[in-house]
Design an enzyme around this catalytic site. Structure first.
Site, PDB file in Angstrom:
ATOM      1  CB  CYS A  77       7.169  54.331   1.414  1.00 33.67           C
ATOM      2  SG  CYS A  77       7.137  52.893   0.327  1.00 33.67           S
ATOM      3  CD1 TRP A  78       6.764  57.408  -5.190  1.00 33.40           C
ATOM      4  CD2 TRP A  78       5.883  59.117  -4.078  1.00 33.40           C
ATOM      5  NE1 TRP A  78       6.287  58.308  -6.121  1.00 33.40           N
ATOM      6  CE2 TRP A  78       5.740  59.369  -5.454  1.00 33.40           C
ATOM      7  CE3 TRP A  78       5.393  60.057  -3.165  1.00 33.40           C
ATOM      8  CZ2 TRP A  78       5.141  60.521  -5.963  1.00 33.40           C
ATOM      9  CZ3 TRP A  78       4.792  61.210  -3.665  1.00 33.40           C
ATOM     10  CH2 TRP A  78       4.673  61.429  -5.039  1.00 33.40           C
TER      11      TRP A  78
END
Length: 335
Positions: A77-78
């Site tokens: 993810c980020w």
């Protein structure tokens, strides 16, 4: 490789080859973010958990349903935090050996920037040069078919690198995505073998070529294509034939040259297009615009080099480019 970020995050940039399985889509991410700021972190996390759980269930039911027990996905993810952690945890509970990318996309992006600043100088670049319409991209494709190492920047940037270079129905990727694509290609190459690349300016359409790559190309030997003007006109007519069916778009692109050539000449060129006199239009564009600009850039950035190879192209045929690609490989590979 599974990117669990939202659709917009994925569209801007992602690890090449990754698939997008958001655990929060664009709207959901915005709603949870607003709740986090305006209500409380507890309420936001509670509401987010409901959405994440629901989305993970949908991915398990659809996208991952047929994956075998031996599947080993890598999830990110980020920042490598809760979004990827949630999916990876469920996958591990099922029995898949799911990995989670440490640091997430942000760590990947830092690695891309660092590598693009250092890697290009370590390759043996062979830059394909030639006036507009010489078949540079076509030679690259033929070289690739002969298993040579090729970095096709215009294909990655979805643009032919000139004012008329937009590809119909194919928007350019983001700047970050182009850098990811270049980075992925570099990792495929053997540094002991030459890599063929087309001579480019610093920009391809709206995108910038990584600075270290341009610098490495400018200091490299060239493959110089020599093609008669009449043959270049023929090849360009084939390459840009979409403008024949879309004269309006051609006119808009020609207007971009007003500042360089004046309104009177642009009107003349549009008249040639309207009359269907494509040979005359292409020849005038070459002689008045493309050839002078390309010659100046080539002499400045790609001066003659002792290891340059010169190729005379004599026909607009796949066999001709196949022959020249074989000649290039025979005379350059391992040189």
């Amino acid at each position: 490789v599974i990117d669990v970020r939202s659709e917009a995050e994925f569209a801007e940039d992602h690890i090449p080859g990754a698939i997008n399985c958001p655990v929060l889509d664009d709207d959901e991410r915005a709603r949870i973010g607003t709740m986090y700021k305006q209500v409380s972190s507890f309420d936001a996390k509670k509401a987010g958990a409901v959405l994440v759980s629901r989305n993970i269930a949908l991915h398990l039911e659809n996208t991952f349903a047929q994956r075998p027990r031996t599947w080993r996905p890598l999830v990110y993810c980020w920042r490598g935090g809760s979004r990827s952690g949630a999916l990876a945890h469920v996958m591990r509970q099922i029995g898949w050996r799911a990995g989670q990318l440490d640091g997430g996309y942000k760590a990947y992006r830092r690695a891309v920037i660092a590598d693009l600043g250092a890697q290009p100088q370590h390759y043996d670049w062979r830059v394909v040069c030639g006036l507009t319409g010489s078949g540079k991209s076509r030679l690259l494709r033929a070289l690739a078919q002969h298993s040579a190492q090729v970095l096709d920047l215009e294909a990655l940037a979805a643009h032919r690198g000139s004012v008329l270079g937009d590809l119909p129905g194919e928007p350019q990727p983001s700047q970050k995505m182009l850098e990811s694509l270049v980075w992925a290609e570099l990792h495929k190459f053997d540094r002991a073998k030459p890599v063929f690349v087309e001579a480019e300016s610093k920009k391809i359409g709206n995108l910038r070529v990584p600075e270290a790559l341009i610098a490495a190309m400018w200091s490299s030997a060239c493959v110089r294509l020599e093609v008669p003007t009449a043959l270049r006109v023929t090849m360009l007519r084939h390459e840009y034939r979409h403008f024949v069916d879309d004269i309006a778009t051609l006119g808009i692109q020609l207007d971009c040259l007003n500042a360089l050539h004046g309104q009177e000449r642009i009107v003349e060129w549009k008249a040639l297009a309207a009359a269907g006199d494509w040979d005359a239009l292409v020849r005038e564009l070459l002689e008045a615009h493309y050839d002078p600009a390309y010659t100046r850039a080539t002499l400045k950035h790609f001066p003659p080099h002792a290891n340059d190879v010169r190729l005379a192209i004599e026909a607009d045929s796949d066999d001709e480019f196949d022959r020249l690609a074989a000649y290039c490989i025979e005379n350059i590979q391992g040189a």
